[in-house]
Enzyme design. Structure first.
Site, PDB file in Angstrom:
ATOM      1  N   GLY A  88     -23.317  14.458  53.011  1.00  0.00           N
ATOM      2  CA  GLY A  88     -22.877  15.440  53.997  1.00  0.00           C
ATOM      3  C   GLY A  88     -23.507  16.815  53.876  1.00  0.00           C
ATOM      4  O   GLY A  88     -22.946  17.791  54.376  1.00  0.00           O
ATOM      5  N   LYS A  89     -24.670  16.888  53.252  1.00  0.00           N
ATOM      6  CA  LYS A  89     -25.324  18.198  53.072  1.00  0.00           C
ATOM      7  C   LYS A  89     -25.631  18.880  54.392  1.00  0.00           C
ATOM      8  O   LYS A  89     -25.504  20.109  54.511  1.00  0.00           O
ATOM      9  CB  LYS A  89     -26.636  18.051  52.290  1.00  0.00           C
ATOM     10  CG  LYS A  89     -26.491  17.658  50.851  1.00  0.00           C
ATOM     11  CD  LYS A  89     -27.817  17.766  50.110  1.00  0.00           C
ATOM     12  CE  LYS A  89     -28.949  17.017  50.772  1.00  0.00           C
ATOM     13  NZ  LYS A  89     -28.721  15.556  50.829  1.00  0.00           N
ATOM     14  N   THR A  90     -26.052  18.117  55.397  1.00  0.00           N
ATOM     15  CA  THR A  90     -26.478  18.730  56.659  1.00  0.00           C
ATOM     16  C   THR A  90     -25.286  19.314  57.418  1.00  0.00           C
ATOM     17  O   THR A  90     -25.370  20.436  57.943  1.00  0.00           O
ATOM     18  CB  THR A  90     -27.237  17.707  57.521  1.00  0.00           C
ATOM     19  OG1 THR A  90     -28.372  17.233  56.775  1.00  0.00           O
ATOM     20  CG2 THR A  90     -27.726  18.349  58.812  1.00  0.00           C
ATOM     21  N   GLU A  98     -17.747  23.322  68.155  1.00  0.00           N
ATOM     22  CA  GLU A  98     -16.369  23.819  68.048  1.00  0.00           C
ATOM     23  C   GLU A  98     -15.750  23.430  66.707  1.00  0.00           C
ATOM     24  O   GLU A  98     -15.051  24.234  66.066  1.00  0.00           O
ATOM     25  CB  GLU A  98     -15.518  23.264  69.199  1.00  0.00           C
ATOM     26  CG  GLU A  98     -15.892  23.782  70.575  1.00  0.00           C
ATOM     27  CD  GLU A  98     -17.187  23.170  71.122  1.00  0.00           C
ATOM     28  OE1 GLU A  98     -17.815  23.817  71.976  1.00  0.00           O
ATOM     29  OE2 GLU A  98     -17.575  22.063  70.680  1.00  0.00           O
ATOM     30  N   GLU A 118     -31.403  23.888  52.640  1.00  0.00           N
ATOM     31  CA  GLU A 118     -30.900  22.523  52.420  1.00  0.00           C
ATOM     32  C   GLU A 118     -31.935  21.687  51.695  1.00  0.00           C
ATOM     33  O   GLU A 118     -33.076  21.533  52.143  1.00  0.00           O
ATOM     34  CB  GLU A 118     -30.543  21.849  53.755  1.00  0.00           C
ATOM     35  CG  GLU A 118     -29.959  20.460  53.536  1.00  0.00           C
ATOM     36  CD  GLU A 118     -29.654  19.708  54.830  1.00  0.00           C
ATOM     37  OE1 GLU A 118     -29.381  18.498  54.745  1.00  0.00           O
ATOM     38  OE2 GLU A 118     -29.694  20.329  55.910  1.00  0.00           O
ATOM     39  N   GLY A 119     -31.525  21.122  50.571  1.00  0.00           N
ATOM     40  CA  GLY A 119     -32.425  20.285  49.797  1.00  0.00           C
ATOM     41  C   GLY A 119     -32.531  18.871  50.345  1.00  0.00           C
ATOM     42  O   GLY A 119     -31.923  18.518  51.355  1.00  0.00           O
ATOM     43  N   ALA A 120     -33.322  18.065  49.652  1.00  0.00           N
ATOM     44  CA  ALA A 120     -33.491  16.645  50.001  1.00  0.00           C
ATOM     45  C   ALA A 120     -32.798  15.824  48.924  1.00  0.00           C
ATOM     46  O   ALA A 120     -33.144  15.920  47.744  1.00  0.00           O
ATOM     47  CB  ALA A 120     -34.974  16.296  50.076  1.00  0.00           C
ATOM     48  N   LYS A 157     -34.948  24.057  55.876  1.00  0.00           N
ATOM     49  CA  LYS A 157     -35.054  22.773  55.169  1.00  0.00           C
ATOM     50  C   LYS A 157     -36.503  22.663  54.693  1.00  0.00           C
ATOM     51  O   LYS A 157     -37.406  22.375  55.482  1.00  0.00           O
ATOM     52  CB  LYS A 157     -34.717  21.619  56.126  1.00  0.00           C
ATOM     53  CG  LYS A 157     -34.957  20.224  55.545  1.00  0.00           C
ATOM     54  CD  LYS A 157     -33.698  19.613  55.008  1.00  0.00           C
ATOM     55  CE  LYS A 157     -33.957  18.171  54.544  1.00  0.00           C
ATOM     56  NZ  LYS A 157     -32.740  17.513  54.088  1.00  0.00           N
ATOM     57  N   ASP A 177     -33.092  17.281  60.343  1.00  0.00           N
ATOM     58  CA  ASP A 177     -31.891  17.995  59.902  1.00  0.00           C
ATOM     59  C   ASP A 177     -31.858  19.393  60.518  1.00  0.00           C
ATOM     60  O   ASP A 177     -30.787  19.886  60.887  1.00  0.00           O
ATOM     61  CB  ASP A 177     -31.857  18.082  58.382  1.00  0.00           C
ATOM     62  CG  ASP A 177     -31.591  16.727  57.738  1.00  0.00           C
ATOM     63  OD1 ASP A 177     -31.031  15.844  58.411  1.00  0.00           O
ATOM     64  OD2 ASP A 177     -31.952  16.541  56.561  1.00  0.00           O
TER      65      ASP A 177
END
Length: 212
Positions: free
Chosen positions: A22-24, A199, A107-109, A40, A51
């Site tokens: 769930g990083k993204t 939202e 955000e990493g991979a 990213k 992403d």
């Protein structure tokens, strides 16, 4: 929320205890919460729906800037393999933080031990970029081991950890153990949702504005 010249912008590297934790989604929530820029560095696979594109579709504030990836690789695989497939080798020197005065979410991979080339890992990239980490955990059998291992690896490189975010169906026993053992800050949890929309992301962003 643009930083005033005297305020130090907040810059976080979002990593996970594994792939698909769930990083993204978390990155979108953090970007919205801080009205931060998003970056990213390495995208492997899904070039028609990256992403960056997903975060951009979920962020509704007018301030965030979405910086281009340093590497865009076709193969949905570990970055070192995806790069090799295209006759490339990922160079740490070519991955430079974007120039911005705003807050920044990176955000990493995959997780911290994912290889970027034959000698360097995502962990080494975090050290190079000199960023504080937000660790995304997800409750599944084995997640305590994966979370504690990730924490210990980050600590071994003296990387500061701003907090842990639990994503998905809550498991109080697991979460309490991790909190007690690591003594790290627990940031607001992200629950299972039928769909993540701008939202819904803004709803969570309101919680994180108070926590960060």
């Amino acid at each position: 929320m643009q930083s005033s010249p005297s305020a130090q912008p907040k810059r976080y590297f979002v990593t996970g205890i594994g792939t698909d934790v769930g990083k993204t989604i978390v990155s979108a929530i953090l970007t919205q919460a801080l009205q931060a820029d998003y970056w990213k560095p390495v995208q492997a696979g899904s070039l028609e729906a990256t992403d960056t594109m997903r975060v951009q579709s979920l962020v509704s504030n007018p301030t965030s800037v979405f910086h281009p990836e340093a590497y865009r690789l076709q193969l949905p695989a570990s970055p070192h393999l995806a790069a090799a497939q295209e006759g490339l080798e990922i160079s740490m020197e070519s991955i430079q933080l974007p120039q911005t005065q705003n807050h920044l979410i990176v955000e990493g991979a995959g997780g911290v031990m994912v290889p970027l080339n034959n000698n360097e890992l995502v962990l080494d990239l975090i050290v190079k970029l000199n960023l504080e980490v937000i660790l995304v955990s997800r409750n599944y059998l084995g997640s305590i081991n994966h979370t504690l291992t990730s924490v210990e690896v980050l600590k071994s490189k003296n990387i500061p950890i701003a907090g842990i975010i639990f994503n998905g169906t809550p498991n109080p026993g697991t979460q309490e153990f991790i909190k007690g053992y690591t003594q790290l800050k627990m940031l607001p949890a992200v629950l299972e949702e039928e769909e993540f929309t701008p939202e819904v992301v803004e709803k969570y962003a309101q919680l994180f504005r108070k926590a960060l």
